[in-house]
Every structure is written in C-alpha cells, then in structure tokens.
Scaffold this motif. Structure first.
Motif, PDB file in Angstrom:
ATOM      1  N   TYR A 196      42.085  30.077  92.612  1.00 55.47           N
ATOM      2  CA  TYR A 196      42.357  29.724  91.224  1.00 55.47           C
ATOM      3  C   TYR A 196      42.592  30.944  90.358  1.00 55.47           C
ATOM      4  CZ  TYR A 196      41.671  27.550  86.651  1.00 55.47           C
ATOM      5  OH  TYR A 196      41.830  27.133  85.357  1.00 55.47           O
ATOM      6  N   ILE A 197      41.746  31.943  90.463  1.00 55.46           N
ATOM      7  CA  ILE A 197      41.890  33.118  89.606  1.00 55.46           C
ATOM      8  C   ILE A 197      41.792  34.423  90.384  1.00 55.46           C
ATOM      9  CG2 ILE A 197      41.175  32.142  87.409  1.00 55.46           C
ATOM     10  CD1 ILE A 197      38.378  32.867  88.011  1.00 55.46           C
ATOM     11  N   GLN A 198      42.004  34.354  91.691  1.00 56.54           N
ATOM     12  CA  GLN A 198      42.124  35.548  92.517  1.00 56.54           C
ATOM     13  C   GLN A 198      40.866  36.405  92.514  1.00 56.54           C
ATOM     14  OE1 GLN A 198      44.899  35.726  94.397  1.00 56.54           O
ATOM     15  NE2 GLN A 198      45.339  33.769  93.424  1.00 56.54           N
ATOM     16  N   ILE A 199      39.704  35.777  92.701  1.00 58.03           N
ATOM     17  CA  ILE A 199      38.445  36.500  92.867  1.00 58.03           C
ATOM     18  C   ILE A 199      37.923  36.217  94.261  1.00 58.03           C
ATOM     19  CG2 ILE A 199      36.046  36.702  92.111  1.00 58.03           C
ATOM     20  CD1 ILE A 199      36.890  36.145  89.328  1.00 58.03           C
ATOM     21  N   GLY A 200      37.585  37.252  95.007  1.00 59.60           N
ATOM     22  CA  GLY A 200      37.130  37.077  96.371  1.00 59.60           C
ATOM     23  C   GLY A 200      35.735  36.493  96.452  1.00 59.60           C
ATOM     24  N   GLU A 201      35.410  35.940  97.623  1.00 58.31           N
ATOM     25  CA  GLU A 201      34.113  35.296  97.811  1.00 58.31           C
ATOM     26  C   GLU A 201      32.974  36.292  97.668  1.00 58.31           C
ATOM     27  OE1 GLU A 201      31.820  32.538 101.150  1.00 58.31           O
ATOM     28  OE2 GLU A 201      33.730  33.493 101.599  1.00 58.31           O
ATOM     29  N   SER A 202      33.145  37.510  98.180  1.00 56.30           N
ATOM     30  CA  SER A 202      32.067  38.489  98.105  1.00 56.30           C
ATOM     31  C   SER A 202      31.757  38.878  96.670  1.00 56.30           C
ATOM     32  CB  SER A 202      32.452  39.742  98.910  1.00 56.30           C
ATOM     33  OG  SER A 202      33.632  40.321  98.371  1.00 56.30           O
ATOM     34  N   THR A 203      32.751  38.767  95.764  1.00 56.03           N
ATOM     35  CA  THR A 203      32.512  39.075  94.363  1.00 56.03           C
ATOM     36  C   THR A 203      31.788  37.943  93.663  1.00 56.03           C
ATOM     37  OG1 THR A 203      34.531  40.396  94.338  1.00 56.03           O
ATOM     38  CG2 THR A 203      33.632  39.758  92.204  1.00 56.03           C
ATOM     39  N   ALA A 204      32.110  36.696  94.034  1.00 60.12           N
ATOM     40  CA  ALA A 204      31.527  35.543  93.351  1.00 60.12           C
ATOM     41  C   ALA A 204      30.101  35.272  93.793  1.00 60.12           C
ATOM     42  CB  ALA A 204      32.389  34.311  93.591  1.00 60.12           C
ATOM     43  N   ILE A 205      29.770  35.570  95.038  1.00 57.84           N
ATOM     44  CA  ILE A 205      28.425  35.291  95.545  1.00 57.84           C
ATOM     45  C   ILE A 205      27.582  36.560  95.486  1.00 57.84           C
ATOM     46  CG2 ILE A 205      27.081  34.664  97.584  1.00 57.84           C
ATOM     47  CD1 ILE A 205      29.236  32.830  98.411  1.00 57.84           C
ATOM     48  N   GLU A 206      26.483  36.494  94.744  1.00 63.25           N
ATOM     49  CA  GLU A 206      25.554  37.614  94.675  1.00 63.25           C
ATOM     50  C   GLU A 206      24.128  37.152  94.923  1.00 63.25           C
ATOM     51  OE1 GLU A 206      26.169  39.335  90.874  1.00 63.25           O
ATOM     52  OE2 GLU A 206      28.123  40.167  91.371  1.00 63.25           O
ATOM     53  N   ASN A 207      23.964  35.904  95.401  1.00 64.97           N
ATOM     54  CA  ASN A 207      22.606  35.372  95.551  1.00 64.97           C
ATOM     55  C   ASN A 207      21.905  35.902  96.774  1.00 64.97           C
ATOM     56  OD1 ASN A 207      24.258  33.988  97.296  1.00 64.97           O
ATOM     57  ND2 ASN A 207      23.135  32.097  97.123  1.00 64.97           N
ATOM     58  N   ALA A 208      22.613  36.559  97.707  1.00 60.50           N
ATOM     59  CA  ALA A 208      21.920  37.142  98.857  1.00 60.50           C
ATOM     60  C   ALA A 208      20.931  38.208  98.396  1.00 60.50           C
ATOM     61  CB  ALA A 208      22.934  37.742  99.835  1.00 60.50           C
ATOM     62  N   ASN A 209      21.350  39.040  97.450  1.00 59.93           N
ATOM     63  CA  ASN A 209      20.444  40.049  96.917  1.00 59.93           C
ATOM     64  C   ASN A 209      19.361  39.424  96.054  1.00 59.93           C
ATOM     65  OD1 ASN A 209      21.774  42.126  98.199  1.00 59.93           O
ATOM     66  ND2 ASN A 209      23.064  42.611  96.436  1.00 59.93           N
ATOM     67  N   ASP A 210      19.671  38.309  95.399  1.00 56.57           N
ATOM     68  CA  ASP A 210      18.632  37.591  94.650  1.00 56.57           C
ATOM     69  C   ASP A 210      17.542  37.102  95.588  1.00 56.57           C
ATOM     70  OD1 ASP A 210      19.834  37.932  92.186  1.00 56.57           O
ATOM     71  OD2 ASP A 210      21.040  36.118  92.384  1.00 56.57           O
ATOM     72  N   VAL A 211      17.935  36.549  96.738  1.00 57.47           N
ATOM     73  CA  VAL A 211      16.957  36.097  97.726  1.00 57.47           C
ATOM     74  C   VAL A 211      16.104  37.259  98.203  1.00 57.47           C
ATOM     75  CG1 VAL A 211      16.694  35.165 100.060  1.00 57.47           C
ATOM     76  CG2 VAL A 211      18.275  34.082  98.468  1.00 57.47           C
ATOM     77  N   ALA A 212      16.744  38.402  98.442  1.00 56.16           N
ATOM     78  CA  ALA A 212      15.984  39.579  98.874  1.00 56.16           C
ATOM     79  C   ALA A 212      14.960  39.986  97.820  1.00 56.16           C
ATOM     80  CB  ALA A 212      16.945  40.739  99.155  1.00 56.16           C
ATOM     81  N   ARG A 213      15.338  39.863  96.573  1.00 53.57           N
ATOM     82  CA  ARG A 213      14.403  40.211  95.487  1.00 53.57           C
ATOM     83  C   ARG A 213      13.239  39.222  95.458  1.00 53.57           C
ATOM     84  NH1 ARG A 213      15.039  43.142  90.613  1.00 53.57           N
ATOM     85  NH2 ARG A 213      13.607  42.493  88.979  1.00 53.57           N
ATOM     86  N   PHE A 214      13.534  37.926  95.617  1.00 54.44           N
ATOM     87  CA  PHE A 214      12.471  36.927  95.647  1.00 54.44           C
ATOM     88  C   PHE A 214      11.485  37.210  96.778  1.00 54.44           C
ATOM     89  CE2 PHE A 214      15.833  33.777  93.949  1.00 54.44           C
ATOM     90  CZ  PHE A 214      15.705  34.304  92.683  1.00 54.44           C
ATOM     91  N   LEU A 215      12.011  37.560  97.951  1.00 54.49           N
ATOM     92  CA  LEU A 215      11.148  37.831  99.094  1.00 54.49           C
ATOM     93  C   LEU A 215      10.241  39.027  98.830  1.00 54.49           C
ATOM     94  CD1 LEU A 215      13.670  37.309 102.032  1.00 54.49           C
ATOM     95  CD2 LEU A 215      11.894  35.733 101.269  1.00 54.49           C
ATOM     96  N   GLU A 216      10.792  40.049  98.204  1.00 51.74           N
ATOM     97  CA  GLU A 216      10.001  41.246  97.909  1.00 51.74           C
ATOM     98  C   GLU A 216       8.864  40.926  96.955  1.00 51.74           C
ATOM     99  OE1 GLU A 216       8.800  45.266  97.790  1.00 51.74           O
ATOM    100  OE2 GLU A 216      10.163  44.208  99.163  1.00 51.74           O
ATOM    101  N   ILE A 217       9.190  40.191  95.871  1.00 57.94           N
ATOM    102  CA  ILE A 217       8.167  39.839  94.891  1.00 57.94           C
ATOM    103  C   ILE A 217       7.154  38.878  95.500  1.00 57.94           C
ATOM    104  CG2 ILE A 217       7.745  38.762  92.657  1.00 57.94           C
ATOM    105  CD1 ILE A 217       9.016  41.509  92.513  1.00 57.94           C
ATOM    106  N   GLY A 218       7.622  37.908  96.280  1.00 55.31           N
ATOM    107  CA  GLY A 218       6.706  36.964  96.910  1.00 55.31           C
ATOM    108  C   GLY A 218       5.711  37.644  97.829  1.00 55.31           C
ATOM    109  N   GLU A 219       6.166  38.629  98.580  1.00 61.16           N
ATOM    110  CA  GLU A 219       5.260  39.357  99.474  1.00 61.16           C
ATOM    111  C   GLU A 219       4.227  40.145  98.682  1.00 61.16           C
ATOM    112  OE1 GLU A 219       5.553  42.356 103.340  1.00 61.16           O
ATOM    113  OE2 GLU A 219       7.343  41.420 102.492  1.00 61.16           O
ATOM    114  N   ARG A 220       4.627  40.697  97.553  1.00 59.19           N
ATOM    115  CA  ARG A 220       3.678  41.436  96.725  1.00 59.19           C
ATOM    116  C   ARG A 220       2.610  40.518  96.133  1.00 59.19           C
ATOM    117  NH1 ARG A 220       7.009  45.886  93.118  1.00 59.19           N
ATOM    118  NH2 ARG A 220       8.218  46.819  94.798  1.00 59.19           N
ATOM    119  N   ARG A 221       2.969  39.266  95.942  1.00 57.91           N
ATOM    120  CA  ARG A 221       2.024  38.311  95.353  1.00 57.91           C
ATOM    121  C   ARG A 221       1.219  37.570  96.409  1.00 57.91           C
ATOM    122  NH1 ARG A 221       5.299  34.789  91.112  1.00 57.91           N
ATOM    123  NH2 ARG A 221       3.227  34.442  90.217  1.00 57.91           N
ATOM    124  N   GLY A 222       1.387  37.939  97.665  1.00 54.65           N
ATOM    125  CA  GLY A 222       0.604  37.340  98.732  1.00 54.65           C
ATOM    126  C   GLY A 222       1.280  36.220  99.470  1.00 54.65           C
TER     127      GLY A 222
END
Length: 343
Positions: free
Chosen positions: A76-102
């Motif tokens: 539709y507007i010529q944006i690649g999938e890797s640019t539109a999806i950034e939730n993989a790093n969000d998941v990594a952040r959640f995992l890091e914080i979750g581990e710190r909280r036990g």
C-alpha cells in the motif's frame, strides 16, 4: 462561527497587540520542538530521503485500525515488513523486566474492564447487562510493568465473563499460527519458548496463563501468590490511569453506535500508550536487555500439514499439565531466590 473567523482573520492581519488576548504578552512554548523523532523524514547513508511522516503514520494507523498484516503495508505505501514490525524487541524487553521481577517468561498481566453503556438500545440491554445489572461493554487488555497496554480486545457484551472474552479474543492467535516472536527463557533448568501472562483466579489453567492461587497452603505457595498478585496489579493500575486520563471511558457513555465506541476506546488507548512511551525512559533505567530476532516462518504448501501444526499449537496453549508444570517451576524458582527457609 463567522464571528470567530472574522476575529481570527483580523488578528492575523493586524497582530499588533501581540497575543490572542489584547494586552497579554506572548509566551514562546517551543511547539516546534515537541515531536517524536521516529516520524521525522530522514536521509539514509547515501543521502536518499527515507519514509515520509505520512507513510509512517498511515502504516501505523492501518495496522491499528484495520488489523492488517504488517507486510500488507508494503504493497500500500511501500514499507517493508521489518520496518512495520518492532514487537520482537518489545517481547525481549518484557522478558528482561519479568525476570527481574521474579517471573522469567512473563509478558504482562491480563484482565478485563467493563465500560458502562448508558444509551444501549433497549433491544440489546439484556445481552449487554452483566453482574452490575447495567449494560456494559468489555475491554480485555494486557499491560506491562509501566502500564503500557500492548494488547486490547474491545466490544463483547458485558454479560460475558473473562473466560468468554478470552475465547473470542485474538490474544493467542500469533502463537497458534506460529508467527509469535520467540520468547526463550529458562526456569529450574528447563528451556521454554512460549511466554505467559499473569491473571486472576477465574482464568483457565492454560500453559500460557499463570493465575493466582486461592487460599495458598505452605510458605512456598504463599510467597508465589503474594508476588503474583503484586505483579498482576499492573493491568488494573493501567485501567485506572486510562480512566483518569480520559474521563469519557470512566463514566457511562451516552453514544449509540458500537463502532463509534470502539473508535473512542482505541483512540484513548493509543494516546495513553504514546504518553507512556514518552515517559518510559525517565521511569525505568534499563542498562541492557536481550534483543530478540524476528520470528522465522517457513512457508509450507501442504494445507493439511499447516492445519495439523495449527491444531497442535492450539492444544499446547490449552495444555493443563504444562500449566501446572510451569506454575510449580515458578514456585520453586521464587522460593530459591526470594524465600526464607527459616520461616
């Protein structure tokens, strides 16, 4: 309206008094500097202009408003999938914080909120009336430690309980389809690859949910219940902050159209998250956190194999034995790290 336009045009032509009110001095608030650098058009290393602000905003709103796949924005507007999806790093952040909280592997806390529908059509009143005897619409949401709402499912009648809403939502759709970002973590020497959410006691015993323990017996389970309930309050606090910021979702809504209500709730959640993201770096100091790669999806041409794999993943999500194994591992993990053997 014409009177207001005449005043504005007069002030634009003759701004000698220096402000919108005669005699008041002008205060420069640096409005030009109040923006998000993510949406600014920039040049790449060879000097070529990158994606425009309109392209980025359009892609974001198409994904949020229509639920389209990320790679659909490329056509539709010529944006690649890797640019539109950034939730993989969000998941990594959640995992890091979750581990710190036990809670290694925790992706947030899950709960539902009821929004009173004052002008619900009479023909629908019985369907939308729940325990409160008033018509309500249910919002299911997942929030993380800083109250960022990263999953929301809104629109089911208030007569449904949390389990019915869960069955109708798309929370585990990516896991069932095999397209969820990886969530690798270790508890008691066992490697897991699917994250989970904290919930209250009404939720089912699924491998992706960790509800609290009612009337826990023994110091280990009491410690687990205490820590679980403390972290689970994240989503309830997120609901409270959302309602305090936007009074329209706090009191009874007086509109008629369900689609308009959906747009209102979605807009409030988007603006709530924008505020959270703007303040996030000031609230939490994260020195380093693991960076997750984007999920790799193998394209299989055999529809039968695709369907069988989907069923297998769906059964694993609702695996009660896997749930108890995960919960018991978390109980032992917390006791080893936070428990007191003398108690």
């Amino acid at each position: 309206m014409a009177y207001c336009l005449e005043i504005m045009s007069t002030q634009a032509i003759n701004p000698s008094h220096g402000g919108s009110i005669f005699g008041h001095r002008v205060i420069h608030r640096d409005r030009e500097d109040e923006h998000d650098n993510y949406f600014v058009q920039q040049r790449d290393t060879i000097g070529r202009l990158g994606l425009s602000t309109l392209q980025k905003v359009t892609a974001a709103f198409r994904i949020l408003a229509y639920g389209v796949a990320a790679d659909a924005t490329d056509e539709y507007i010529q944006i690649g999938e890797s640019t539109a999806i950034e939730n993989a790093n969000d998941v990594a952040r959640f995992l890091e914080i979750g581990e710190r909280r036990g809670f290694p592997g925790m992706l947030g806390s899950l709960d539902c909120m009821h929004w009173t529908w004052k002008n619900c059509p009479t023909a629908w009143a019985g369907q939308y009336a729940g325990r409160s005897r008033e018509p309500t619409i249910v919002l299911e949401a997942v929030a993380d430690y800083d109250l960022w709402i990263w999953h929301a499912h809104f629109g089911l009648p208030g007569s449904n309980n949390d389990i019915n809403v869960l069955e109708a939502s798309h929370l585990f759709a990516n896991i069932a389809n095999g397209t969820a970002p990886p969530a690798h973590y270790v508890i008691q020497g066992k490697v897991y690859d699917t994250g989970y959410y904290l919930a209250d006691g009404i939720y089912p015993k699924w491998s992706t949910l960790v509800p609290t323990i009612h009337q826990p017996l023994g110091p280990k389970k009491k410690l687990f219940a205490m820590m679980q309930e403390a972290c689970r309050k994240d989503v309830e606090r997120a609901f409270g902050v959302l309602q305090s910021r936007f009074a329209i979702v706090k009191g009874p809504v007086r509109l008629w159209d369900k689609h308009v209500l959906h747009d209102i709730m979605t807009s409030c959640i988007i603006m709530h998250n924008m505020i959270i993201e703007d303040e996030r770096d000031e609230q939490v100091d994260i020195q380093s956190w693991r960076e997750a790669p984007a999920p790799e999806v193998d394209i299989c041409r055999d529809e039968r194999i695709i369907f069988e794999e989907f069923l297998a993943r769906h059964r694993q999500i609702k695996n009660k034995e896997a749930h108890y194994a995960l919960r018991d591992a978390l109980i032992e993990h917390m006791w080893e790290h936070y428990g007191n053997s003398d108690n």
